[in-house]
Design a protein around this motif. Structure first.
Motif, mmCIF file in Angstrom:
data_model
loop_
_atom_site.group_PDB
_atom_site.id
_atom_site.type_symbol
_atom_site.label_atom_id
_atom_site.label_comp_id
_atom_site.label_asym_id
_atom_site.label_seq_id
_atom_site.Cartn_x
_atom_site.Cartn_y
_atom_site.Cartn_z
ATOM 1 N N HIS A 139 -18.315 -113.106 -9.705
ATOM 2 C CA HIS A 139 -17.157 -114.014 -9.255
ATOM 3 C C HIS A 139 -15.673 -113.926 -10.251
ATOM 4 C CE1 HIS A 139 -15.052 -117.758 -8.710
ATOM 5 N NE2 HIS A 139 -15.515 -117.882 -7.453
ATOM 6 N N VAL A 140 -14.721 -114.040 -10.021
ATOM 7 C CA VAL A 140 -13.419 -113.751 -10.771
ATOM 8 C C VAL A 140 -13.423 -114.676 -12.109
ATOM 9 C CG1 VAL A 140 -12.215 -115.489 -9.572
ATOM 10 C CG2 VAL A 140 -11.026 -113.614 -10.806
ATOM 11 N N LYS A 141 -13.968 -116.012 -11.781
ATOM 12 C CA LYS A 141 -14.009 -116.794 -12.950
ATOM 13 C C LYS A 141 -15.050 -116.438 -13.985
ATOM 14 C CE LYS A 141 -12.231 -121.172 -11.035
ATOM 15 N NZ LYS A 141 -12.293 -122.756 -10.906
ATOM 16 N N ARG B 152 -15.775 -113.140 -14.757
ATOM 17 C CA ARG B 152 -15.067 -112.155 -15.455
ATOM 18 C C ARG B 152 -14.228 -113.021 -16.537
ATOM 19 N NH1 ARG B 152 -14.727 -107.325 -13.546
ATOM 20 N NH2 ARG B 152 -12.297 -107.168 -14.184
ATOM 21 N N HIS C 64 -7.680 -102.619 -10.210
ATOM 22 C CA HIS C 64 -8.062 -103.776 -9.403
ATOM 23 C C HIS C 64 -7.512 -104.844 -9.611
ATOM 24 C CE1 HIS C 64 -10.759 -106.748 -7.450
ATOM 25 N NE2 HIS C 64 -11.280 -105.881 -6.725
ATOM 26 N N GLU D 173 -8.204 -108.035 -10.113
ATOM 27 C CA GLU D 173 -8.924 -108.962 -11.123
ATOM 28 C C GLU D 173 -8.623 -108.330 -12.398
ATOM 29 O OE1 GLU D 173 -12.999 -109.445 -10.253
ATOM 30 O OE2 GLU D 173 -12.714 -110.269 -8.034
ATOM 31 N N ASP D 174 -8.482 -107.059 -12.567
ATOM 32 C CA ASP D 174 -8.377 -106.278 -13.904
ATOM 33 C C ASP D 174 -7.225 -106.805 -14.697
ATOM 34 O OD1 ASP D 174 -10.644 -104.867 -13.935
ATOM 35 O OD2 ASP D 174 -9.717 -103.357 -12.732
ATOM 36 N N ALA E 180 -8.014 -110.297 -16.289
ATOM 37 C CA ALA E 180 -9.047 -109.941 -17.463
ATOM 38 C C ALA E 180 -8.229 -109.391 -18.519
ATOM 39 C CB ALA E 180 -10.243 -109.107 -16.887
ATOM 40 N N ALA F 50 -5.914 -111.807 -2.491
ATOM 41 C CA ALA F 50 -5.618 -111.679 -3.755
ATOM 42 C C ALA F 50 -5.099 -112.776 -4.451
ATOM 43 C CB ALA F 50 -4.831 -110.122 -4.127
ATOM 44 N N GLN G 233 -7.474 -115.729 -5.018
ATOM 45 C CA GLN G 233 -8.267 -115.302 -6.074
ATOM 46 C C GLN G 233 -7.607 -115.786 -6.973
ATOM 47 O OE1 GLN G 233 -11.673 -114.698 -5.942
ATOM 48 N NE2 GLN G 233 -11.390 -115.029 -3.603
ATOM 49 N N TYR G 234 -6.282 -115.383 -7.627
ATOM 50 C CA TYR G 234 -5.796 -115.615 -8.672
ATOM 51 C C TYR G 234 -5.693 -117.000 -8.952
ATOM 52 C CZ TYR G 234 -4.054 -110.923 -9.571
ATOM 53 O OH TYR G 234 -4.072 -109.612 -9.988
ATOM 54 N N ALA H 41 -8.804 -118.947 -10.326
ATOM 55 C CA ALA H 41 -8.977 -118.426 -11.655
ATOM 56 C C ALA H 41 -7.884 -119.387 -12.529
ATOM 57 C CB ALA H 41 -8.589 -116.936 -11.866
#
Length: 318
Positions: A41-43, A45, A154, A156-157, A160, A234, A237-238, A241
């Motif tokens: 999951h993004v959270k 990460r 990606h 999510e990177d 992160a 996307a 998803q941000y 987060a």
């Protein structure tokens, strides 16, 4: 007859039990763990990145894992001036094809010298028919430069990487921007104002071509570009987060200088100069901001608009 009655009776004999497996299977697995504890999951990460930072892990911007965001196709730059300019401006290149018995003018000599000085570029001599075939009959003038596929990050990177540096994410997403030069200009602005990367859709959008590399003036080598299969997803998803999504719109409810959200974790969404933000992307935004233009211009191109908002975000973070 008695034996037959026993065989026809409905009574069951002894059976092998399940050892309690069925009963345990009905007990369930307990409450669903929080997003931060769910692997992938993004959270999760982001939490791991924060923990790594708190533990004193080495800082610095990390390179995006190769292949996570997909790979573009290779590209050919053709013609003496375009090839020379691509080599001069640091566009990545793998092979320089030179036509056999070519007229060795000044531009050809300069291109060969630049390729030799940069190193890592293969020089290949080829007959004219072979270069015609490679370029589909374009006017290559005896010089063809092969640009290797770009390795996208990606989405999510980007988030992160920001937390790896102990910073709030500052990202620019492009919606419907199809000119590679605009993408290169945005990459340059993101680098100049301390951003963490650029997000582009996979389809109907500019990619990291040789033209984008040239316009970025070398900053594409240290500013990651991520590619999303679905831009709206996307951005959602941000938001999960904790990153605010700010869209630029001529009729935005907020002026760019008044929006306090630019001082925190934020992704700035820039639409095309003509159509602006698409409907779904616009509905996904937490805020819609406008750039005051007292001079009367109707709109700014994506590169200039992104630079204005990035400056305001950097000013608030200073």
């Amino acid at each position: 007859m008695a034996a037959n009655n026993r065989r026809m009776s409905g009574k069951k004999g002894a059976q092998v039990g399940s050892g309690g497996n069925r009963r345990r299977g009905l007990e369930g697995k307990g409450p669903t763990p929080p997003a931060e504890a769910r692997k992938g999951h993004v959270k999760n990460r982001i939490a791991n990145a924060k923990a790594k930072k708190a533990a004193g892990a080495p800082g610095g911007r990390r390179p995006a894992p190769k292949g996570r965001g997909g790979r573009a196709s290779s590209e050919m730059v053709v013609g003496r001036n375009p090839v020379f300019e691509a080599l001069r401006d640091g566009v990545p290149a793998s092979t320089l094809y030179v036509q056999q018995f070519i007229d060795n003018d000044e531009r050809v000599r300069e291109a060969l010298q630049l390729a030799a000085e940069r190193g890592g570029i293969h020089l290949m001599e080829a007959p004219r028919p072979e270069l015609d075939r490679m370029t589909n009959g374009l006017n290559h003038q005896g010089l063809v430069l092969q640009v290797p596929p770009y390795e996208y990050a990606h989405p999510e990177d980007l988030v992160a990487a920001a937390f790896d540096e102990g910073q709030d994410p500052l990202i620019v997403a492009l919606d419907g921007v199809t000119d590679p030069r605009n993408l290169g200009a945005v990459v340059r602005s993101v680098c100049a104002f301390g951003g963490h990367g650029v997000l582009v859709p996979e389809r109907r959008a500019a990619g990291m071509t040789a033209g984008a590399w040239k316009t970025s003036a070398g900053t594409a080598a240290r500013t990651p570009v991520a590619r999303a299969t679905n831009l709206t997803r996307a951005l959602e998803q941000y938001k999960k987060a904790g990153v605010a999504v700010v869209g630029l719109a001529a009729d935005g409810e907020h002026e760019v200088g008044d929006l306090e959200a630019l001082g925190g974790p934020v992704v700035i969404v820039v639409g095309s100069e003509g159509k602006g933000l698409s409907r779904l992307v616009g509905e996904t935004c937490d805020y819609r901001v406008r750039i005051p233009m007292p001079g009367g211009a109707e709109s700014l191109n994506a590169g200039v608009a992104a630079g204005v908002v990035l400056y305001e975000a950097a000013r608030r973070r200073a």
